[in-house]
Scaffold this motif. Sequence first.
Motif, PDB file in Angstrom:
ATOM      1  N   PHE A 104       0.837  -1.198   0.000  1.00 26.32           N
ATOM      2  CA  PHE A 104       0.000   0.000   0.000  1.00 26.32           C
ATOM      3  C   PHE A 104       0.874   1.250   0.000  1.00 26.32           C
ATOM      4  O   PHE A 104       0.652   2.191  -0.770  1.00 26.32           O
ATOM      5  CB  PHE A 104      -0.931   0.010   1.224  1.00 26.32           C
ATOM      6  CG  PHE A 104      -1.648   1.314   1.413  1.00 26.32           C
ATOM      7  CD1 PHE A 104      -2.749   1.629   0.626  1.00 26.32           C
ATOM      8  CD2 PHE A 104      -1.191   2.243   2.343  1.00 26.32           C
ATOM      9  CE1 PHE A 104      -3.396   2.841   0.777  1.00 26.32           C
ATOM     10  CE2 PHE A 104      -1.834   3.464   2.499  1.00 26.32           C
ATOM     11  CZ  PHE A 104      -2.939   3.759   1.711  1.00 26.32           C
ATOM     12  N   CYS A 105       1.903   1.258   0.863  1.00 28.05           N
ATOM     13  CA  CYS A 105       2.751   2.440   0.961  1.00 28.05           C
ATOM     14  C   CYS A 105       3.510   2.711  -0.330  1.00 28.05           C
ATOM     15  O   CYS A 105       3.652   3.854  -0.752  1.00 28.05           O
ATOM     16  CB  CYS A 105       3.733   2.300   2.118  1.00 28.05           C
ATOM     17  SG  CYS A 105       2.970   2.604   3.710  1.00 28.05           S
ATOM     18  N   TRP A 106       4.000   1.646  -0.972  1.00 33.81           N
ATOM     19  CA  TRP A 106       4.694   1.836  -2.243  1.00 33.81           C
ATOM     20  C   TRP A 106       3.760   2.471  -3.280  1.00 33.81           C
ATOM     21  O   TRP A 106       4.117   3.437  -3.940  1.00 33.81           O
ATOM     22  CB  TRP A 106       5.213   0.501  -2.801  1.00 33.81           C
ATOM     23  CG  TRP A 106       6.683   0.306  -2.577  1.00 33.81           C
ATOM     24  CD1 TRP A 106       7.267  -0.630  -1.783  1.00 33.81           C
ATOM     25  CD2 TRP A 106       7.766   1.069  -3.150  1.00 33.81           C
ATOM     26  NE1 TRP A 106       8.626  -0.485  -1.816  1.00 33.81           N
ATOM     27  CE2 TRP A 106       8.976   0.532  -2.652  1.00 33.81           C
ATOM     28  CE3 TRP A 106       7.836   2.157  -4.030  1.00 33.81           C
ATOM     29  CZ2 TRP A 106      10.224   1.038  -2.995  1.00 33.81           C
ATOM     30  CZ3 TRP A 106       9.079   2.662  -4.377  1.00 33.81           C
ATOM     31  CH2 TRP A 106      10.256   2.104  -3.863  1.00 33.81           C
ATOM     32  N   PHE A 163       1.067   4.141  -2.735  1.00 31.94           N
ATOM     33  CA  PHE A 163       0.742   5.502  -2.324  1.00 31.94           C
ATOM     34  C   PHE A 163       1.878   6.457  -2.673  1.00 31.94           C
ATOM     35  O   PHE A 163       1.656   7.551  -3.188  1.00 31.94           O
ATOM     36  CB  PHE A 163       0.472   5.546  -0.812  1.00 31.94           C
ATOM     37  CG  PHE A 163      -0.055   6.869  -0.348  1.00 31.94           C
ATOM     38  CD1 PHE A 163      -1.413   7.137  -0.374  1.00 31.94           C
ATOM     39  CD2 PHE A 163       0.808   7.864   0.100  1.00 31.94           C
ATOM     40  CE1 PHE A 163      -1.910   8.365   0.033  1.00 31.94           C
ATOM     41  CE2 PHE A 163       0.326   9.093   0.512  1.00 31.94           C
ATOM     42  CZ  PHE A 163      -1.035   9.343   0.482  1.00 31.94           C
ATOM     43  N   PHE A 164       3.109   6.025  -2.414  1.00 30.43           N
ATOM     44  CA  PHE A 164       4.254   6.883  -2.680  1.00 30.43           C
ATOM     45  C   PHE A 164       4.361   7.204  -4.173  1.00 30.43           C
ATOM     46  O   PHE A 164       4.558   8.361  -4.556  1.00 30.43           O
ATOM     47  CB  PHE A 164       5.547   6.224  -2.190  1.00 30.43           C
ATOM     48  CG  PHE A 164       6.758   7.084  -2.382  1.00 30.43           C
ATOM     49  CD1 PHE A 164       7.034   8.110  -1.486  1.00 30.43           C
ATOM     50  CD2 PHE A 164       7.610   6.905  -3.463  1.00 30.43           C
ATOM     51  CE1 PHE A 164       8.140   8.925  -1.656  1.00 30.43           C
ATOM     52  CE2 PHE A 164       8.713   7.724  -3.644  1.00 30.43           C
ATOM     53  CZ  PHE A 164       8.980   8.730  -2.740  1.00 30.43           C
ATOM     54  N   PHE A 198       1.780   9.582  -5.183  1.00 35.53           N
ATOM     55  CA  PHE A 198       2.123  10.914  -4.685  1.00 35.53           C
ATOM     56  C   PHE A 198       3.168  11.584  -5.583  1.00 35.53           C
ATOM     57  O   PHE A 198       3.056  12.767  -5.892  1.00 35.53           O
ATOM     58  CB  PHE A 198       2.642  10.813  -3.247  1.00 35.53           C
ATOM     59  CG  PHE A 198       2.996  12.140  -2.638  1.00 35.53           C
ATOM     60  CD1 PHE A 198       2.000  13.034  -2.261  1.00 35.53           C
ATOM     61  CD2 PHE A 198       4.320  12.500  -2.447  1.00 35.53           C
ATOM     62  CE1 PHE A 198       2.321  14.257  -1.700  1.00 35.53           C
ATOM     63  CE2 PHE A 198       4.651  13.729  -1.885  1.00 35.53           C
ATOM     64  CZ  PHE A 198       3.647  14.601  -1.517  1.00 35.53           C
ATOM     65  N   PHE A 223       1.512  12.757  -8.644  1.00 37.00           N
ATOM     66  CA  PHE A 223       0.738  13.940  -8.271  1.00 37.00           C
ATOM     67  C   PHE A 223       1.659  15.156  -8.149  1.00 37.00           C
ATOM     68  O   PHE A 223       1.323  16.270  -8.557  1.00 37.00           O
ATOM     69  CB  PHE A 223       0.043  13.628  -6.940  1.00 37.00           C
ATOM     70  CG  PHE A 223      -0.611  14.791  -6.254  1.00 37.00           C
ATOM     71  CD1 PHE A 223      -1.764  15.374  -6.766  1.00 37.00           C
ATOM     72  CD2 PHE A 223      -0.094  15.286  -5.065  1.00 37.00           C
ATOM     73  CE1 PHE A 223      -2.375  16.427  -6.113  1.00 37.00           C
ATOM     74  CE2 PHE A 223      -0.701  16.344  -4.406  1.00 37.00           C
ATOM     75  CZ  PHE A 223      -1.845  16.914  -4.934  1.00 37.00           C
ATOM     76  N   LEU A 224       2.872  14.922  -7.617  1.00 35.66           N
ATOM     77  CA  LEU A 224       3.809  16.008  -7.384  1.00 35.66           C
ATOM     78  C   LEU A 224       4.401  16.539  -8.695  1.00 35.66           C
ATOM     79  O   LEU A 224       4.523  17.736  -8.891  1.00 35.66           O
ATOM     80  CB  LEU A 224       4.938  15.478  -6.488  1.00 35.66           C
ATOM     81  CG  LEU A 224       5.567  16.370  -5.451  1.00 35.66           C
ATOM     82  CD1 LEU A 224       4.531  17.059  -4.610  1.00 35.66           C
ATOM     83  CD2 LEU A 224       6.489  15.539  -4.566  1.00 35.66           C
TER      84      LEU A 224
END
Lengths: 290, 289
Positions: free
Chosen positions: A11-13, A15-16, A19, A22-23
């Motif tokens: 999940f964190c991967w 999400f990162f 992100f 998105f950035l």
Amino acid sequence: MINKKGKSFYFCWVFFITFVIFLYGPTFTIVLLSFQGPEGGLTFPMNGFSFHWFEKLWEGGGYVDIGSAFRRSILLGIILMILTVILSVSAGMAFRKKFFGSNFLFFLTISSLIVPSIILSLGVALEFRLIDETIKFIGNKYNIDWIINDFQTTLNMFSSGLGAQLTWTLPFGLLIMFAIFNRFDKSFEEASRDLGATPWQTFKFIVLPIIAPSVVGIALFGFTLSYDELARSSQVMGATNTLPLELKGLTTTVTTPVIYALGTLTTGISFLVIFIAIGSFFIIKRKKVK
Amino acid sequence: MNNRKSFFLAAPFYLVFLCFFLIPLILTVIVSFWDYNEYSIIPDFIFENYAYIFNNCFDYSKDVCVTFKTYLSTFYFCFLSWLFTLLAGFTIAYFLAFHVKSLGLQITLFLICTIPFWTSNVIRMVSWIPLLGRNGLFNSFLLSTGIIDEPQEWFLYSHFSVVLAFIHLYTLFMIVPIFNSMLRIDKSIIEAAYDAGANGFQILINIIIPLCKPGIVIGSIFVITVVMGDFITIGIMGGQQLASIGKIIQVEMSYLQLPAAAANAVILLIITIFIIWIMTKFIDIRKEL
């Protein structure tokens, strides 16, 4: 436990990565769109590929004088960079000991970081307005010719503008210095002092080489934060405008991809500076290891 | 190095903050009690600038006054931006601190998050236009998949785009302090909790979040203060239609109504300090730096 690659890990991967897209996604979009063909508009699809909008930008395109705004911003950025490095390093050295008012100065520095920028900008503008009035008052009272005839304002990019930006770059510089000296081995300095070095020699040959990579970091903050600074500068630049101020004006008036071309150019310059800084950081670090 | 030498080393730094921070703030408070007309400001001691701000605010038979409305809208932006930057920032920091094992990769990924901070905010806002606009990428994508029938107007120049821009610009302010707090957590505490039978979720709730509280508070202070005083993001992303306190100050300044702007600034400052004061009740901020 966290070592185990469970659901949380994946999940964190995801999400990162989301992100990061998105950035960087929007910036990437305008870089792409700045190469829009001459018939193209502000959105996709791309109407061919050309340097048309960069040429338009180069000609000035009937807009404000972007070229001189560019030069002013870069010049101000370099001055801010130099001042931020010198003032932060010397204050950082000073803060290793308690001195008269050191707690108060620390409080001021942190407050400056979180006080809403518009308030600071207003305050500095007021300060210089009052200085102006005082000068005019004195000029009238004592009949000083040049004040009565020629004096306009002390509000200027290199007076109020410079000062307002320093209140934004210096806290970052000082915090970086704190971070360095928190894990700084004092025994090197003591050894140098025991061997008879003067304080200046100790600083130049022992301390400075050790903190050099982080000083590059301070320089990076000094330049980029000034080069892109908008909120604090907004009321205090006087007659001249820096690039971010011009850009803000352009967002409401320009409806062609010229603004994307300009965005690509400034972002390009920022990236160039960032990579030079990060590059030299690692080069200096590696040299030190050898 | 003795005390006096330290003082002289810090003197230029001191001078900058006296001349460009402390004195301007004091002057702002003083001038907020001054009078003004179209072309000049007049030394005085009046409360009219403040009275004007709260005009009709305490008359409950009427609608909510402009000042309260503006503050409510600013608080609304604050809350949403705070919530989303916190959730995103915490997740990113957690990922960097606990899931990325190699130091090199950790530094690289952290830099990837930081680099945009050193580029122009205005350009980062402008770059949402081709994505969110009426003919933008999102609308054409949603149209082509049939999720919507006609282009949506509310993507750009709306509350949505303002909050989106705040998240885009300021999540880093959460990532850095929370990440810093997480790096200080002694890994053996987590091992011990695991050995005692706690699952990942329990460790997160009972160990990591409490120990990250300082980072969370510092990040929250940054995000909330920056949104409280904002006039640029709300201006550009709100299509110059939405109100904010920062914008009121800026407009009053452009009309040279400096004492009125100063009074607004003083109230904004008091509210901001109050919010920070409440938040620092949760931690001792000086221990964390």
